[in-house]
Motif scaffolding. Structure first.
Motif, short mmCIF file in Angstrom:
data_model
loop_
_atom_site.label_atom_id
_atom_site.label_comp_id
_atom_site.label_asym_id
_atom_site.label_seq_id
_atom_site.Cartn_x
_atom_site.Cartn_y
_atom_site.Cartn_z
N ARG A 80 40.73 40.09 43.67
CA ARG A 80 39.87 38.94 43.96
C ARG A 80 40.63 37.64 43.72
O ARG A 80 41.29 37.48 42.69
CB ARG A 80 38.65 39.03 43.06
CG ARG A 80 37.54 38.09 43.40
CD ARG A 80 36.33 38.50 42.54
NE ARG A 80 35.37 37.45 42.46
CZ ARG A 80 34.30 37.36 43.26
NH1 ARG A 80 34.08 38.27 44.17
NH2 ARG A 80 33.45 36.37 43.11
N SER A 82 39.86 33.37 44.28
CA SER A 82 38.83 32.39 44.62
C SER A 82 39.33 30.99 44.32
O SER A 82 40.00 30.76 43.31
CB SER A 82 37.58 32.71 43.79
OG SER A 82 36.57 31.79 44.02
N THR A 104 36.29 32.74 48.59
CA THR A 104 36.56 33.91 47.76
C THR A 104 37.04 35.05 48.65
O THR A 104 36.38 35.40 49.64
CB THR A 104 35.29 34.34 47.00
OG1 THR A 104 34.84 33.25 46.19
CG2 THR A 104 35.56 35.57 46.13
N THR A 106 37.99 39.05 48.53
CA THR A 106 37.84 40.29 47.75
C THR A 106 38.56 41.40 48.49
O THR A 106 38.37 41.57 49.71
CB THR A 106 36.35 40.64 47.57
OG1 THR A 106 35.68 39.53 46.99
CG2 THR A 106 36.19 41.86 46.68
#
Length: 154
Positions: A80, A82, A104, A106
């Motif tokens: 992840r 962000s 973000t 993922t």
């Protein structure tokens, strides 16, 4: 004018793709400035470290100089990434209106490679309607460009 006309709503853009690469390969493309410049824009001052501030430069509009101000918010290696995405000016309407959003990424390992999910959140409608529409269309082009960049040798 009714109270409903003053109500704003927060929206997000979501792009979900599966790429035939390991998360480490995708991660490198998401967190290496030189590679980011090939599929998105050249980041200035970028390091994948929480708290790092960096910028992108795009087309100016009205009172906005075109600078996108970013700050790394989260780094979970291979999973992840962000960062804040802020720009625009309060005096602008349409393109270049004040924007305070979060991008973000993922990564999830799957049998076919890696599921890449982009969520660009925090668009305040109707104020950010133009940005929401333009960036919604834009991310649908940019995310596949990430895949094309990965396939190119360094």
């Amino acid at each position: 004018m009714t109270d409903a006309a003053h109500v704003s709503s927060r929206q997000q853009i979501v792009v979900d793709e599966v790429f035939p690469h390991a998360p480490e390969v995708i991660w490198r493309a998401l967190t290496t400035g030189e590679i980011m410049a090939r599929w998105l824009m050249e980041p200035r001052g970028f390091e994948p470290v929480v708290g790092n501030r960096f910028t992108y430069q795009t087309k100016p509009a009205g009172a906005w100089d075109g600078t996108i101000h970013c700050e790394v918010l989260e780094v979970v290696e291979y999973r992840r990434f962000s960062h804040a995405w802020r720009g625009g000016d309060a005096s602008n309407t349409g393109y270049g209106s004040k924007l305070d959003t979060v991008v973000t990424w993922t990564l999830e390992p799957v049998a076919e490679g890696t599921r890449v999910r982009l969520v660009h959140s925090g668009f305040e409608l109707p104020k950010n309607e133009v940005a929401f529409r333009n960036m919604g269309d834009g991310w649908k082009v940019v995310v596949p460009r990430l895949e094309a960049t990965i396939r190119q040798p360094d």
